[in-house]
Scaffold this motif. Structure first.
Motif, PDB file in Angstrom:
ATOM      1  N   MET A  87     -42.220 -41.569  22.659  1.00  0.00           N
ATOM      2  CA  MET A  87     -41.442 -40.365  22.901  1.00  0.00           C
ATOM      3  C   MET A  87     -41.511 -39.473  21.673  1.00  0.00           C
ATOM      4  N   PRO A  88     -42.068 -38.314  21.798  1.00  0.00           N
ATOM      5  CA  PRO A  88     -42.058 -37.371  20.684  1.00  0.00           C
ATOM      6  C   PRO A  88     -40.659 -36.788  20.496  1.00  0.00           C
ATOM      7  N   ILE A  89     -40.278 -36.609  19.265  1.00  0.00           N
ATOM      8  CA  ILE A  89     -38.957 -36.069  18.948  1.00  0.00           C
ATOM      9  C   ILE A  89     -38.819 -34.627  19.432  1.00  0.00           C
ATOM     10  N   ARG A  90     -39.913 -33.907  19.533  1.00  0.00           N
ATOM     11  CA  ARG A  90     -39.841 -32.487  19.906  1.00  0.00           C
ATOM     12  C   ARG A  90     -39.195 -32.278  21.267  1.00  0.00           C
ATOM     13  N   GLN A  91     -39.272 -33.287  22.145  1.00  0.00           N
ATOM     14  CA  GLN A  91     -38.656 -33.169  23.462  1.00  0.00           C
ATOM     15  C   GLN A  91     -37.136 -33.118  23.384  1.00  0.00           C
ATOM     16  N   LEU A  92     -36.574 -33.610  22.300  1.00  0.00           N
ATOM     17  CA  LEU A  92     -35.122 -33.661  22.149  1.00  0.00           C
ATOM     18  C   LEU A  92     -34.570 -32.535  21.288  1.00  0.00           C
ATOM     19  N   LEU A  93     -35.431 -31.873  20.548  1.00  0.00           N
ATOM     20  CA  LEU A  93     -34.962 -30.857  19.610  1.00  0.00           C
ATOM     21  C   LEU A  93     -34.537 -29.588  20.331  1.00  0.00           C
ATOM     22  N   ASP A  94     -33.372 -29.127  19.967  1.00  0.00           N
ATOM     23  CA  ASP A  94     -32.881 -27.849  20.466  1.00  0.00           C
ATOM     24  C   ASP A  94     -33.380 -26.786  19.497  1.00  0.00           C
ATOM     25  N   HIS A  95     -34.323 -25.990  19.956  1.00  0.00           N
ATOM     26  CA  HIS A  95     -34.937 -25.000  19.076  1.00  0.00           C
ATOM     27  C   HIS A  95     -33.942 -23.924  18.657  1.00  0.00           C
ATOM     28  N   ASN A  96     -32.800 -23.841  19.312  1.00  0.00           N
ATOM     29  CA  ASN A  96     -31.775 -22.896  18.891  1.00  0.00           C
ATOM     30  C   ASN A  96     -30.942 -23.444  17.741  1.00  0.00           C
ATOM     31  N   ALA A  97     -30.889 -24.772  17.616  1.00  0.00           N
ATOM     32  CA  ALA A  97     -30.071 -25.393  16.573  1.00  0.00           C
ATOM     33  C   ALA A  97     -30.817 -25.539  15.256  1.00  0.00           C
ATOM     34  N   PHE A  98     -32.150 -25.577  15.310  1.00  0.00           N
ATOM     35  CA  PHE A  98     -32.957 -25.806  14.117  1.00  0.00           C
ATOM     36  C   PHE A  98     -34.020 -24.727  13.981  1.00  0.00           C
ATOM     37  N   ASN A  99     -34.276 -24.341  12.736  1.00  0.00           N
ATOM     38  CA  ASN A  99     -35.347 -23.367  12.508  1.00  0.00           C
ATOM     39  C   ASN A  99     -36.689 -24.106  12.469  1.00  0.00           C
ATOM     40  N   PRO A 100     -37.808 -23.380  12.490  1.00  0.00           N
ATOM     41  CA  PRO A 100     -39.123 -24.037  12.523  1.00  0.00           C
ATOM     42  C   PRO A 100     -39.369 -25.002  11.360  1.00  0.00           C
ATOM     43  N   ASP A 101     -38.909 -24.664  10.167  1.00  0.00           N
ATOM     44  CA  ASP A 101     -39.093 -25.570   9.024  1.00  0.00           C
ATOM     45  C   ASP A 101     -38.296 -26.859   9.199  1.00  0.00           C
ATOM     46  N   GLU A 102     -37.095 -26.739   9.735  1.00  0.00           N
ATOM     47  CA  GLU A 102     -36.277 -27.925   9.975  1.00  0.00           C
ATOM     48  C   GLU A 102     -36.896 -28.805  11.064  1.00  0.00           C
ATOM     49  N   ILE A 103     -37.449 -28.188  12.078  1.00  0.00           N
ATOM     50  CA  ILE A 103     -38.105 -28.948  13.145  1.00  0.00           C
ATOM     51  C   ILE A 103     -39.287 -29.731  12.590  1.00  0.00           C
ATOM     52  N   THR A 104     -40.076 -29.085  11.742  1.00  0.00           N
ATOM     53  CA  THR A 104     -41.208 -29.773  11.109  1.00  0.00           C
ATOM     54  C   THR A 104     -40.719 -30.949  10.277  1.00  0.00           C
ATOM     55  N   MET A 105     -39.673 -30.730   9.491  1.00  0.00           N
ATOM     56  CA  MET A 105     -39.120 -31.787   8.643  1.00  0.00           C
ATOM     57  C   MET A 105     -38.600 -32.941   9.498  1.00  0.00           C
ATOM     58  N   LEU A 106     -37.897 -32.635  10.590  1.00  0.00           N
ATOM     59  CA  LEU A 106     -37.357 -33.686  11.449  1.00  0.00           C
ATOM     60  C   LEU A 106     -38.467 -34.494  12.109  1.00  0.00           C
ATOM     61  N   ARG A 107     -39.534 -33.844  12.503  1.00  0.00           N
ATOM     62  CA  ARG A 107     -40.689 -34.570  13.056  1.00  0.00           C
ATOM     63  C   ARG A 107     -41.269 -35.526  12.015  1.00  0.00           C
ATOM     64  N   GLU A 108     -41.398 -35.054  10.791  1.00  0.00           N
ATOM     65  CA  GLU A 108     -41.949 -35.899   9.726  1.00  0.00           C
ATOM     66  C   GLU A 108     -41.031 -37.080   9.429  1.00  0.00           C
ATOM     67  N   VAL A 109     -39.733 -36.838   9.396  1.00  0.00           N
ATOM     68  CA  VAL A 109     -38.768 -37.919   9.171  1.00  0.00           C
ATOM     69  C   VAL A 109     -38.863 -38.943  10.298  1.00  0.00           C
ATOM     70  N   PHE A 110     -38.957 -38.480  11.523  1.00  0.00           N
ATOM     71  CA  PHE A 110     -39.089 -39.361  12.678  1.00  0.00           C
ATOM     72  C   PHE A 110     -40.331 -40.240  12.548  1.00  0.00           C
ATOM     73  N   GLU A 111     -41.463 -39.624  12.241  1.00  0.00           N
ATOM     74  CA  GLU A 111     -42.712 -40.381  12.096  1.00  0.00           C
ATOM     75  C   GLU A 111     -42.622 -41.372  10.933  1.00  0.00           C
ATOM     76  N   ASP A 112     -42.046 -40.951   9.819  1.00  0.00           N
ATOM     77  CA  ASP A 112     -41.878 -41.850   8.662  1.00  0.00           C
ATOM     78  C   ASP A 112     -40.981 -43.030   9.020  1.00  0.00           C
ATOM     79  N   THR A 113     -39.935 -42.749   9.774  1.00  0.00           N
ATOM     80  CA  THR A 113     -39.012 -43.815  10.175  1.00  0.00           C
ATOM     81  C   THR A 113     -39.704 -44.821  11.084  1.00  0.00           C
TER      82      THR A 113
END
Length: 83
Positions: free
Chosen positions: A1-27
């Motif tokens: 499951m990619p994290i992007r399916q759960l991200l609310d693009h209104n709650a996070f800016n593009p840089d935060e979305i990128t960071m959250l994806r990286e954190v997810f993959e690292d985890t």
């Protein structure tokens, strides 16, 4: 499951979305999870997003919190690899 399916693009800016994806993959790597269809990956994504929604933006703290929760889970016999 990619994290992007759960991200609310209104709650996070593009840089935060990128960071959250990286954190997810690292985890996932830290927990040695490679199967994206494993239900645990959804729980990990939700944990990271929940922490970010509450204001946490430090990637190391997000990863550490997610790894800690899931490495302490009952039935988990492996210790996550430290990088």
């Amino acid at each position: 499951m990619p994290i992007r399916q759960l991200l609310d693009h209104n709650a996070f800016n593009p840089d935060e979305i990128t960071m959250l994806r990286e954190v997810f993959e690292d985890t996932l790597r830290a927990l040695k999870l490679v199967d994206r269809s494993d239900p645990v990956t959804l729980l990990i994504a939700k944990k990271i997003i929940g922490l970010a929604r509450r204001g946490e933006r430090d990637p190391a703290r997000l990863r550490q919190a997610a790894v800690q929760v899931f490495s302490d889970a009952p039935g988990r016999s492996e210790t996550p690899a430290e990088e």
